[in-house]
Design a protein around this motif. Sequence first.
Motif, short mmCIF file in Angstrom:
data_model
loop_
_atom_site.label_atom_id
_atom_site.label_comp_id
_atom_site.label_asym_id
_atom_site.label_seq_id
_atom_site.Cartn_x
_atom_site.Cartn_y
_atom_site.Cartn_z
N ASP A 92 0.82 -1.22 0.00
CA ASP A 92 0.00 0.00 0.00
C ASP A 92 0.85 1.26 0.00
OD1 ASP A 92 -2.34 -1.40 -0.05
OD2 ASP A 92 -2.86 -1.09 2.05
N LEU A 93 2.08 1.15 0.49
CA LEU A 93 2.99 2.30 0.49
C LEU A 93 3.67 2.49 -0.86
CD1 LEU A 93 4.53 1.82 4.04
CD2 LEU A 93 2.68 3.37 3.36
N ILE A 94 3.44 1.53 -1.76
CA ILE A 94 3.91 1.65 -3.15
C ILE A 94 2.74 2.09 -4.03
CG2 ILE A 94 4.93 0.44 -5.12
CD1 ILE A 94 6.12 -1.56 -3.08
N GLU A 95 1.64 1.35 -3.90
CA GLU A 95 0.42 1.63 -4.68
C GLU A 95 -0.73 0.85 -4.06
OE1 GLU A 95 -1.34 0.45 -9.05
OE2 GLU A 95 0.79 0.90 -8.90
N GLU A 96 -1.89 1.44 -3.97
CA GLU A 96 -3.04 0.74 -3.41
C GLU A 96 -3.48 -0.41 -4.33
OE1 GLU A 96 -6.18 3.46 -2.54
OE2 GLU A 96 -5.07 4.49 -0.96
N ASN A 97 -3.99 -1.47 -3.69
CA ASN A 97 -4.52 -2.64 -4.42
C ASN A 97 -3.46 -3.33 -5.28
OD1 ASN A 97 -7.24 -2.34 -3.45
ND2 ASN A 97 -7.47 -0.63 -4.87
N LEU A 98 -2.23 -3.36 -4.77
CA LEU A 98 -1.14 -3.97 -5.53
C LEU A 98 -0.82 -5.33 -4.94
CD1 LEU A 98 0.94 -3.57 -7.82
CD2 LEU A 98 2.51 -2.67 -6.07
N SER A 99 -1.37 -6.38 -5.51
CA SER A 99 -1.02 -7.75 -5.13
C SER A 99 0.24 -8.17 -5.88
CB SER A 99 -2.16 -8.70 -5.47
OG SER A 99 -2.30 -8.82 -6.89
N THR A 100 0.83 -9.25 -5.44
CA THR A 100 1.98 -9.79 -6.18
C THR A 100 1.54 -10.23 -7.58
OG1 THR A 100 3.12 -10.47 -4.16
CG2 THR A 100 3.78 -11.55 -6.20
N GLY A 101 0.35 -10.82 -7.69
CA GLY A 101 -0.15 -11.21 -9.00
C GLY A 101 -0.30 -10.02 -9.93
N ARG A 102 -0.81 -8.91 -9.41
CA ARG A 102 -0.94 -7.71 -10.23
C ARG A 102 0.43 -7.13 -10.56
NH1 ARG A 102 -4.95 -2.45 -9.28
NH2 ARG A 102 -4.71 -1.66 -11.42
N ARG A 103 1.37 -7.21 -9.62
CA ARG A 103 2.71 -6.67 -9.88
C ARG A 103 3.38 -7.43 -11.02
NH1 ARG A 103 6.11 -4.64 -11.62
NH2 ARG A 103 7.95 -3.58 -10.79
N ILE A 104 3.17 -8.74 -11.08
CA ILE A 104 3.70 -9.54 -12.18
C ILE A 104 3.09 -9.06 -13.51
CG2 ILE A 104 3.69 -11.85 -13.22
CD1 ILE A 104 3.85 -12.94 -10.33
N ALA A 105 1.77 -8.92 -13.53
CA ALA A 105 1.10 -8.47 -14.76
C ALA A 105 1.57 -7.08 -15.16
CB ALA A 105 -0.42 -8.48 -14.55
N ARG A 106 1.77 -6.21 -14.17
CA ARG A 106 2.25 -4.85 -14.46
C ARG A 106 3.63 -4.89 -15.12
NH1 ARG A 106 1.41 -0.31 -11.45
NH2 ARG A 106 -0.74 -1.03 -11.42
N GLU A 107 4.50 -5.78 -14.63
CA GLU A 107 5.84 -5.90 -15.20
C GLU A 107 5.77 -6.33 -16.66
OE1 GLU A 107 10.20 -5.91 -14.15
OE2 GLU A 107 8.37 -4.87 -13.53
N ILE A 108 4.91 -7.30 -16.95
CA ILE A 108 4.75 -7.76 -18.33
C ILE A 108 4.18 -6.65 -19.20
CG2 ILE A 108 3.48 -9.39 -19.80
CD1 ILE A 108 3.63 -11.38 -17.44
N LYS A 109 3.22 -5.92 -18.69
CA LYS A 109 2.60 -4.83 -19.44
C LYS A 109 3.62 -3.75 -19.80
CE LYS A 109 -1.28 -1.56 -18.92
NZ LYS A 109 -2.38 -1.16 -17.99
N ILE A 110 4.41 -3.33 -18.82
CA ILE A 110 5.40 -2.29 -19.06
C ILE A 110 6.47 -2.79 -20.02
CG2 ILE A 110 7.24 -0.91 -17.98
CD1 ILE A 110 5.47 -0.82 -15.46
N ALA A 111 6.90 -4.02 -19.85
CA ALA A 111 7.94 -4.57 -20.73
C ALA A 111 7.44 -4.67 -22.17
CB ALA A 111 8.37 -5.95 -20.23
N ALA A 112 6.19 -5.08 -22.35
CA ALA A 112 5.63 -5.17 -23.71
C ALA A 112 5.52 -3.79 -24.35
CB ALA A 112 4.26 -5.85 -23.66
N GLN A 113 5.13 -2.80 -23.56
CA GLN A 113 4.96 -1.45 -24.09
C GLN A 113 6.29 -0.78 -24.42
OE1 GLN A 113 2.68 0.31 -20.92
NE2 GLN A 113 0.70 -0.27 -21.79
N THR A 114 7.35 -1.16 -23.74
CA THR A 114 8.64 -0.50 -23.91
C THR A 114 9.67 -1.36 -24.65
OG1 THR A 114 9.36 -1.28 -21.72
CG2 THR A 114 8.31 0.89 -21.84
N GLY A 115 9.22 -2.47 -25.21
CA GLY A 115 10.13 -3.32 -25.98
C GLY A 115 11.18 -4.02 -25.14
N GLN A 116 10.81 -4.42 -23.91
CA GLN A 116 11.80 -5.03 -23.02
C GLN A 116 11.36 -6.43 -22.54
OE1 GLN A 116 13.95 -2.07 -20.29
NE2 GLN A 116 11.92 -1.13 -20.47
#
Length: 356
Positions: free
Chosen positions: A326-350
């Motif tokens: 919650d001190l990073i971002e509200e409603n941030l589960s580990t499962g969501r953090r994994i999806a977020r990493e994939i999303k950012i990597a796909a968007q930035t070519g990484q």
Amino acid sequence: MITKQQVLEFLKNYDLENITIATICSHSSLQIFDGARKEGFRTLGICVGKPPKFYEAFPKAKPDEYLIVDSYADIMNKAEELRKKNTIIIPHGSVVAYLGTENFADMAVPTFGNRAVLEWESDRDKEREWLLGAGIHMPGKIDDPHDINGPVMVKYDGAKGGKGFFVAKTYEEFNELIDRTQKYTIQEFITGTRYYLHYFYSPIRNEGYTLSQGSLELLSMDRRVESNADEIFRLGSPRELIEAGIRPTYVVTGNVPLVARESLLPLIFSLGERVVEQSLDLFGGMIGAFCLETVFTDTLEIKVFEISARIVAGTNLYISGSPYADLIEENLSTGRRIAREIKIAAQTGQLDKIIS
């Protein structure tokens, strides 16, 4: 093991705007599917025989579609079908346990994380080499069971949820309980409080608690509820239980939340940092979620007795976030953090930096 270059060739044919997040319907799949959906991904659940009925009770975590297989080994034959759906597999403890380490290493579908970690995580001798090389304090190891002269924990290799683990105080007790058909490790038994520390290492994020490459996050922590060890002593003292032929067992049945005293956070981050930095040197880095399984002693020392190099079931406590997340971002589960990493990597070519 399938090569990184082969995986990158698969990705060339992917529609990166229509990625499907998939995993086996077990372990931490509910939060993985929920987190993926929150980040805008389509989800796919892999199951044997028929979809688990309990998913109908959790519509936010129910996958968009299922891949039904005759056996978990049959997943290996579905690789082309999965790739046509632009699938990225999220490994969790059951994925590795059900498929087996060799099949998981060879699966011809892009997978989140670095599969090279399997060699170091699944073998307790190599795991110990990794952690000690990182300067981590670990329980002492006993190579010859005849040298047991006090309480020890005996563990079998692989992810078994504590099944079969036992405590012995003498060679005679060890010999009575050991399954010699399995590879085992004998560790000094450390008294203290068990803390399971849930981290996330991102090689593509360069802010926050930065490392030599990428950054480290602390998302949550828990303690495991183990049957029957957590309730057995209501029946009597350890001596009385042994005399009655009753011994504690350590099968994990659930998890309870924890937070640590704030003064320990520098040490907690230091442990995670050292383990990641050593992984970068040994096998190119442990990517994404991982857990250090520890004991906090009454002298405020932290001893690490094991590492899990992927999402652990203790994170299921925190689908809506934890006191730390919650001190990073509200409603941030580990499962969501994994999806977020994939999303950012796909968007930035990484994607090449987080997929194997």
